[in-house]
Write an enzyme that holds these catalytic residues in place. Structure first.
Site, PDB file in Angstrom:
ATOM      1  CG  ASN A  43       7.126  -9.682   1.467  1.00 38.17           C
ATOM      2  OD1 ASN A  43       6.327  -8.753   1.411  1.00 38.17           O
ATOM      3  ND2 ASN A  43       6.837 -10.850   2.012  1.00 38.17           N
ATOM      4  CB  THR A  87       7.301 -13.945   4.161  1.00 40.00           C
ATOM      5  OG1 THR A  87       6.523 -13.573   5.309  1.00 40.00           O
ATOM      6  CG2 THR A  87       7.403 -15.449   4.064  1.00 40.00           C
ATOM      7  CB  SER A 102      -7.340   5.298  -4.999  1.00 43.22           C
ATOM      8  OG  SER A 102      -8.605   4.717  -5.243  1.00 43.22           O
ATOM      9  CE  LYS A 119      -7.441   5.227  -1.281  1.00 42.06           C
ATOM     10  NZ  LYS A 119      -6.757   4.062  -0.794  1.00 42.06           N
ATOM     11  CG  HIS A 122     -10.913   8.037  -3.247  1.00 41.56           C
ATOM     12  ND1 HIS A 122     -11.007   6.718  -2.861  1.00 41.56           N
ATOM     13  CD2 HIS A 122     -11.027   8.041  -4.597  1.00 41.56           C
ATOM     14  CE1 HIS A 122     -11.149   5.953  -3.929  1.00 41.56           C
ATOM     15  NE2 HIS A 122     -11.163   6.734  -4.990  1.00 41.56           N
ATOM     16  CG  ASN A 123     -10.801   4.940   0.648  1.00 42.04           C
ATOM     17  OD1 ASN A 123     -10.435   5.342  -0.462  1.00 42.04           O
ATOM     18  ND2 ASN A 123     -10.209   3.948   1.265  1.00 42.04           N
ATOM     19  CD  GLU A 143     -13.886   2.895  -2.540  1.00 38.80           C
ATOM     20  OE1 GLU A 143     -12.867   3.521  -2.880  1.00 38.80           O
ATOM     21  OE2 GLU A 143     -13.828   1.784  -1.973  1.00 38.80           O
TER      22      GLU A 143
HETATM   23  P1  NDP Z   1      -1.569  -7.452   1.927  1.00 39.25           P
HETATM   24  O1  NDP Z   1      -2.129  -8.044   3.170  1.00 39.25           O
HETATM   25  O2  NDP Z   1      -1.884  -8.093   0.629  1.00 39.25           O
HETATM   26  O3  NDP Z   1       0.025  -7.402   2.039  1.00 39.25           O
HETATM   27  C1  NDP Z   1       0.634  -6.891   3.190  1.00 39.25           C
HETATM   28  C2  NDP Z   1       2.139  -6.862   2.964  1.00 39.25           C
HETATM   29  O4  NDP Z   1       2.719  -6.246   4.098  1.00 39.25           O
HETATM   30  C3  NDP Z   1       2.777  -8.242   2.845  1.00 39.25           C
HETATM   31  O5  NDP Z   1       3.844  -8.125   1.947  1.00 39.25           O
HETATM   32  C4  NDP Z   1       3.257  -8.513   4.254  1.00 39.25           C
HETATM   33  O6  NDP Z   1       4.401  -9.341   4.290  1.00 39.25           O
HETATM   34  C5  NDP Z   1       3.656  -7.133   4.693  1.00 39.25           C
HETATM   35  N1  NDP Z   1       3.580  -6.978   6.136  1.00 39.25           N
HETATM   36  C6  NDP Z   1       2.533  -7.229   6.949  1.00 39.25           C
HETATM   37  N2  NDP Z   1       2.830  -6.924   8.221  1.00 39.25           N
HETATM   38  C7  NDP Z   1       4.105  -6.476   8.212  1.00 39.25           C
HETATM   39  C8  NDP Z   1       4.980  -6.026   9.213  1.00 39.25           C
HETATM   40  N3  NDP Z   1       4.587  -5.955  10.493  1.00 39.25           N
HETATM   41  N4  NDP Z   1       6.221  -5.649   8.838  1.00 39.25           N
HETATM   42  C9  NDP Z   1       6.607  -5.719   7.549  1.00 39.25           C
HETATM   43  N5  NDP Z   1       5.837  -6.158   6.544  1.00 39.25           N
HETATM   44  C10 NDP Z   1       4.584  -6.517   6.881  1.00 39.25           C
HETATM   45  O7  NDP Z   1      -1.996  -5.912   1.946  1.00 39.25           O
HETATM   46  P2  NDP Z   1      -2.331  -4.941   0.725  1.00 39.25           P
HETATM   47  O8  NDP Z   1      -1.271  -5.037  -0.302  1.00 39.25           O
HETATM   48  O9  NDP Z   1      -3.753  -5.122   0.313  1.00 39.25           O
HETATM   49  O10 NDP Z   1      -2.291  -3.501   1.455  1.00 39.25           O
HETATM   50  C11 NDP Z   1      -1.093  -2.820   1.736  1.00 39.25           C
HETATM   51  C12 NDP Z   1      -1.453  -1.387   2.071  1.00 39.25           C
HETATM   52  O11 NDP Z   1      -2.112  -0.805   0.954  1.00 39.25           O
HETATM   53  C13 NDP Z   1      -2.417  -1.246   3.259  1.00 39.25           C
HETATM   54  O12 NDP Z   1      -2.147  -0.074   3.951  1.00 39.25           O
HETATM   55  C14 NDP Z   1      -3.768  -1.126   2.556  1.00 39.25           C
HETATM   56  O13 NDP Z   1      -4.737  -0.494   3.357  1.00 39.25           O
HETATM   57  C15 NDP Z   1      -3.384  -0.286   1.341  1.00 39.25           C
HETATM   58  N6  NDP Z   1      -4.275  -0.351   0.200  1.00 39.25           N
HETATM   59  C16 NDP Z   1      -4.843  -1.537  -0.179  1.00 39.25           C
HETATM   60  C17 NDP Z   1      -5.695  -1.568  -1.272  1.00 39.25           C
HETATM   61  C18 NDP Z   1      -6.301  -2.854  -1.736  1.00 39.25           C
HETATM   62  O14 NDP Z   1      -7.203  -2.789  -2.602  1.00 39.25           O
HETATM   63  N7  NDP Z   1      -5.858  -4.024  -1.237  1.00 39.25           N
HETATM   64  C19 NDP Z   1      -6.016  -0.346  -2.024  1.00 39.25           C
HETATM   65  C20 NDP Z   1      -5.302   0.824  -1.574  1.00 39.25           C
HETATM   66  C21 NDP Z   1      -4.481   0.813  -0.497  1.00 39.25           C
HETATM   67  P3  NDP Z   1       4.339 -10.943   4.520  1.00 39.25           P
HETATM   68  O15 NDP Z   1       4.343 -11.551   3.144  1.00 39.25           O
HETATM   69  O16 NDP Z   1       5.543 -11.255   5.288  1.00 39.25           O
HETATM   70  O17 NDP Z   1       3.056 -11.238   5.277  1.00 39.25           O
END
Ligand code: NDP
Length: 464
Positions: A33, A35, A128, A182, A185-186, A189
């Site tokens: 990750n 961070t 999803s 996807k 799907h959304n 939704e």
């Molecule tokens: P979060 O905001 O919870 O997490 C984002 C993650 O990406 C963190 O680990 C963050 O790291 C990392 N990150 C952010 N910016 C960067 C960068 N520039 N370079 C590298 N790492 C980065 O997002 P989600 O988990 O909710 O979503 C992730 C993906 O999944 C998105 O595309 C979202 O649209 C998709 N998605 C989300 C759903 C949901 O219900 N939440 C459902 C289906 C798909 P750090 O800890 O350093 O900030």
């Protein structure tokens, strides 16, 4: 050094849940990750699965801890972060190592990334089901070269949701096909949620029902044709109490709906494809409108709001309206995918799409099983015309009509259900009114028209 089966970058809501799911299914997963403290915290909280989870502090460590040929899932926000991660990873990888973007990318970007990758393996997969789905079984829509999918499908199938033992993970086609499916799907939704919200509006504003009774109604509907995750959670939302005030939760939530863009992408793409999805379009518009809180308050002050009591429809009518509306909006989504499949040369497997949506994803419902059957019998037919759904529409379109009419008289906005009804009526009218449009176009622009008795390029006697 470990020989993990797969790597995962991005331990946010979705990535953390997905990594735990992968580990839970017996695979070793190496995680990284941006961070580092998040990586450490994740690994420390992995509990019984900690032996399967391998935290790494650098991308180099991540790459070194994977068995070859490597596969790495990106679960980071769509857009620039994905390109940045690909750019950072590629120099560290061998030519047969695979990058899998599992976020919500716009399928055009996935097309571009697949082309940029050339012969370097790249997949774009739609996932999803939100956090719970990611942890315990999401619906997975794969896109990219079939051979790349086959290399990792044993992992993706293992972690996916199962419907009667059938995995909800399928390859949809090349390049951005998975992310396209996807997005649709959304879009569906959005429409499904909006129609439920409109039924809630009739019960609350037209019928004067309190949230608890509305919740009971959704619960009852969840035992019938409308049996679905969205109906089920709507009942729970309606029945929940705010711990702070003791009021119903619904009464303390501001009525401005958020969105992350996938519904909008679907609508924009539908316009490019010239395929009508008015119920989905109306749902996106309704979310945009919901955010105009100040302007709506001004409108209420100017015109008055209190909707008139709606007394001439029953809860059974409302249920029937939702059944008809749901069929219509899904039919639109599948029509759009059929058109895209032709246009982009994907051969999207429509029956399989209905199948992978039966479990794991947000729109999972009993009806999707019947849709899978209908599409298996004839994948080229509008779902509304399949015998099972035609029967349901015959039984329920009058209810939809009564509900839309009563809501219009009562002053309750019903954008998705009313546009769904208009689509239904247009689609059962062999001779519509576009002859007038053609007459107008020929009048002012000499565009020509086709005559009912034959021949194209005719012009009218407008100047005479
Ligand atoms: P979060 O905001 O919870 O997490 C984002 C993650 O990406 C963190 O680990 C963050 O790291 C990392 N990150 C952010 N910016 C960067 C960068 N520039 N370079 C590298 N790492 C980065 O997002 P989600 O988990 O909710 O979503 C992730 C993906 O999944 C998105 O595309 C979202 O649209 C998709 N998605 C989300 C759903 C949901 O219900 N939440 C459902 C289906 C798909 P750090 O800890 O350093 O900030």
């Amino acid at each position: 050094m470990t020989n993990a089966d797969i790597g995962l970058i991005g331990l946010g809501t979705m990535g953390a849940a997905l990594a735990m799911n992968i580990a839970d299914n017996g695979f070793d997963v190496a995680v990284w990750n941006r961070t580092t403290s998040v990586t450490r915290e994740f690994a420390n909280n992995a509990g019984d699965l900690s032996s399967k989870v391998h935290p790494t502090d650098t991308l180099q460590d991540l790459v070194a801890s994977l068995s070859k040929p490597r596969a790495i899932i990106l679960m980071v926000p769509a857009g620039d972060p994905v390109d940045q991660q690909i750019a950072a990873l590629r120099p560290l990888l061998d030519d047969d190592d695979m990058i899998i973007d599992a976020g919500n990318a716009n399928f055009h970007e996935t097309n571009r990334r697949a082309r940029d990758a050339g012969d370097l393996p790249f997949l774009g997969i739609g996932v999803s089901g939100g956090e719970e789905g990611a942890r315990f079984g999401p619906s997975i829509m794969g896109g990219g070269k079939r051979a790349y999918w086959d290399r990792v499908s044993h992992i993706l199938i293992a972690i996916s949701a199962k419907y009667d033992d059938t995995p909800c993970a399928t390859w949809m086609g090349n390049e951005g096909a998975g992310h396209f499916v996807k997005a649709v799907h959304n879009g569906i939704e959005y429409a499904d949620m909006q129609m439920i919200a409109e039924a809630y509006g009739v019960m609350r504003d037209g019928m004067g029902m309190v949230p608890d009774a509305i919740g009971d109604t959704f619960s009852a509907w969840d035992n019938g044709t409308l049996d679905s995750y969205l109906t089920e959670i709507s009942a729970k939302v309606a029945k929940a109490t705010d711990p702070k005030t003791g009021q119903p939760m619904l009464d303390v939530i501001v009525d401005a709906a958020g969105q992350k863009g996938t519904g909008r992408w679907t609508v924009i793409e539908a316009q490019h494809l010239a395929t009508p999805i008015p119920a989905i379009d109306a749902a996106v518009v309704a979310r945009n409108l919901s955010s105009q809180l100040d302007k709506r308050a001004q409108g209420e002050a100017l015109f008055g709001a209190a909707p008139l009591p709606i007394t001439d429809i029953s809860l059974d009518d409302l249920e029937g309206a939702l059944i008809a509306g749901k069929i219509i909006c899904y039919a639109q989504g599948f029509e759009m995918m059929r058109k895209a499949s032709d246009q982009f040369g994907w051969t999207l497997p429509l029956p399989d799409i209905a199948r992978v949506w039966r479990e794991g994803c947000i729109i999972r419902s009993k009806m999707l099983n019947d849709m899978a059957d209908a599409l298996t019998n004839d994948a080229d037919r509008n779902l509304m015309f399949a015998p099972f759904f035609a029967g349901l529409l015959r039984a329920n379109h009058d209810a939809l009509r009564r509900v839309v009419a009563a809501a219009a008289i009562g002053g309750v906005a019903m954008p998705a259900l009313s546009s769904g009804l208009a689509y239904f009526d247009a689609m059962r009218t062999a001779r519509g009114t576009a002859n007038m449009i053609q007459g107008q176009r020929d009048f002012f622009g000499a565009h020509g028209f086709t005559r009912v008795d034959g021949g194209t390029g005719h012009h009218g006697p407008w100047g005479a």
